[in-house]
Enzyme design. Structure first.
Site, PDB file in Angstrom:
ATOM      1  N   GLU A 173       0.536  -1.030  -0.037  1.00 53.63           N
ATOM      2  CA  GLU A 173      -0.130  -0.450  -0.486  1.00 53.63           C
ATOM      3  C   GLU A 173       1.125   0.978   0.187  1.00 53.63           C
ATOM      4  O   GLU A 173       0.568   2.316  -0.804  1.00 53.63           O
ATOM      5  CB  GLU A 173      -0.707   0.219   1.668  1.00 53.63           C
ATOM      6  CG  GLU A 173      -2.008  -1.236   0.807  1.00 53.63           C
ATOM      7  CD  GLU A 173      -3.233  -1.092  -0.149  1.00 53.63           C
ATOM      8  OE1 GLU A 173      -3.025   0.459  -0.556  1.00 53.63           O
ATOM      9  OE2 GLU A 173      -3.055  -1.814  -0.103  1.00 53.63           O
ATOM     10  N   TYR A 213      -6.275   6.104   4.546  1.00 46.78           N
ATOM     11  CA  TYR A 213      -6.312   5.193   3.654  1.00 46.78           C
ATOM     12  C   TYR A 213      -5.630   4.006   3.370  1.00 46.78           C
ATOM     13  O   TYR A 213      -6.140   3.167   3.865  1.00 46.78           O
ATOM     14  CB  TYR A 213      -6.020   5.845   1.723  1.00 46.78           C
ATOM     15  CG  TYR A 213      -6.253   4.697   1.034  1.00 46.78           C
ATOM     16  CD1 TYR A 213      -7.124   4.319   0.661  1.00 46.78           C
ATOM     17  CD2 TYR A 213      -5.098   4.280   0.342  1.00 46.78           C
ATOM     18  CE1 TYR A 213      -6.864   3.198  -0.093  1.00 46.78           C
ATOM     19  CE2 TYR A 213      -4.761   2.421   0.029  1.00 46.78           C
ATOM     20  CZ  TYR A 213      -5.960   2.423  -0.557  1.00 46.78           C
ATOM     21  OH  TYR A 213      -5.623   1.429  -1.351  1.00 46.78           O
ATOM     22  N   ASP A 238      -9.686   3.933  -2.596  1.00 47.39           N
ATOM     23  CA  ASP A 238      -8.898   5.074  -3.304  1.00 47.39           C
ATOM     24  C   ASP A 238      -9.166   5.782  -4.584  1.00 47.39           C
ATOM     25  O   ASP A 238     -10.347   5.739  -5.156  1.00 47.39           O
ATOM     26  CB  ASP A 238      -7.252   3.648  -3.551  1.00 47.39           C
ATOM     27  CG  ASP A 238      -8.027   2.647  -4.548  1.00 47.39           C
ATOM     28  OD1 ASP A 238      -9.446   2.736  -4.749  1.00 47.39           O
ATOM     29  OD2 ASP A 238      -7.383   2.279  -5.154  1.00 47.39           O
TER      30      ASP A 238
END
Length: 350
Positions: A45, A128, A146
């Site tokens: 990520e 996020y 996203d």
């Protein structure tokens, strides 16, 4: 009930069409009880922020081969990690990567915390990334939003509010659909849907499991969504890169300050980057030659044009800044992209 049915439809599609990614636990393995590795989820990520899957795959495999656990990464030399990151861009991510690995190792026993609030306290982990780790690694029903998910939600609800102003309402849409069962697979399923079916251009609506519920498809507006506010014009900055090679083949390099653009990265000594013509700032006394071609690169907020100057210097000459790196220890691949572009112009020139 409608949201539950939609999530089930998407998970059924994901079980059959999930992308094969080196950091992902496939849905069949996940259903068989194989838990994702939080370290691999976190690393992927961080690497994927503002970067494509295609660009990240080789970096991810190289990192996990060299540093297979978060403790291994925590014990790595800063310079080695920065060199391994070179080319991925957004170098503050690499600095925070090391900080985070060291905090997880020293304060959490080498295990990424399950608690969402604690994840948010880690260096470089924003809302996020924390949501993605919580959902994908620990099956916590967090809302993961996203760019792919934003696009899917905007089309599903025919939402015409332009981004970034639309983010709160798109988050609400995504949260309403996030199921309590298999939230990690669901989060990856929505991202896959956006990446492979609900693409920015020419979405393959005929293959979409959510087409019957998609308001934009019914209204014929899918191709124009999501709306985006006009981008500001990027300014152009100028600078000088000084590439000095000693007669024994060593190159003069300096490590940039930890704070700021390309922080902590190895690069060529140079001038400041500004919108006004650069001021000469050679790092060593030499007869500098200006190459006819310029190194051009675009960062997030500006375009950069570098004048490249080269020089061949004697062994006894001492630089005002930086240090000579022996030829056998120099690897252009350790340089950030803009510095490699400058180096490529010197082939045969210095």
């Amino acid at each position: 009930m409608r949201e539950i049915a939609q999530a089930a439809d998407l998970l059924d599609w994901y079980d059959r069409h999930a992308r094969v990614l080196p950091w992902r636990t496939p849905p069949a393995e996940r259903l068989a009880g194989v838990a994702p590795d939080p370290y691999r989820v976190w690393l992927s990520e961080i690497m994927l922020q503002q970067t494509t899957v295609a660009a990240v795959k080789d970096y991810f495999l190289a990192f996990t081969s060299r540093w297979p656990t978060v403790a291994d990464l925590a014990g790595a030399e800063d310079a080695d990690v920065m060199a391994a990151w070179a080319g991925l861009g957004y170098y503050a991510r690499a600095r925070n990567l090391l900080k985070c690995a060291r905090v997880v190792t020293s304060e959490h026993g080498g295990v990424f915390p399950r608690d969402h609030a604690t994840l948010l306290s880690l260096p470089g982990v924003g809302p996020y990334t924390a949501a993605a780790i919580s959902a994908i690694a620990y099956d916590d029903p967090q809302t993961v939003l996203d760019g792919n998910v934003e696009r899917v939600m905007a089309r599903l609800h025919d939402e015409h509010t332009p981004l970034p102003a639309a983010k709160p309402v798109l988050t609400d849409y995504a949260a309403a659909l996030t199921p309590d069962q298999r939230p990690g697979d669901y989060a990856q399923a929505v991202m896959d849907l956006g990446a492979t079916i609900c693409t920015p251009k020419r979405p393959a609506c005929g293959l979409c499991p959510w087409r019957p519920a998609c308001a934009a498809w019914h209204n014929g507006t899918a191709a124009e969504l999501p709306k985006k506010s006009p981008k500001k014009r990027k300014p152009t900055r100028q600078g000088i890169a000084y590439l000095a090679r000693r007669v024994d083949g060593a190159w003069l390099l300096e490590r940039r300050p930890d704070q700021g653009l390309l922080g902590g990265m190895l690069g060529w000594p140079g001038s400041d980057w500004a919108e006004t013509p650069p001021v000469e700032a050679p790092p060593i006394r030499a007869e500098w030659k200006t190459l006819p071609a310029e190194a051009r690169h675009t960062f997030t907020h500006f375009h950069l044009i570098l004048t490249v100057k080269t020089a061949l210097v004697p062994m006894e000459r001492v630089p005002d800044r930086g240090e000579f790196v022996p030829l056998e220890e120099f690897s252009p691949s350790d340089l950030p992209t803009v510095m490699r572009k400058a180096f490529d112009l010197t082939r045969g020139g210095a």
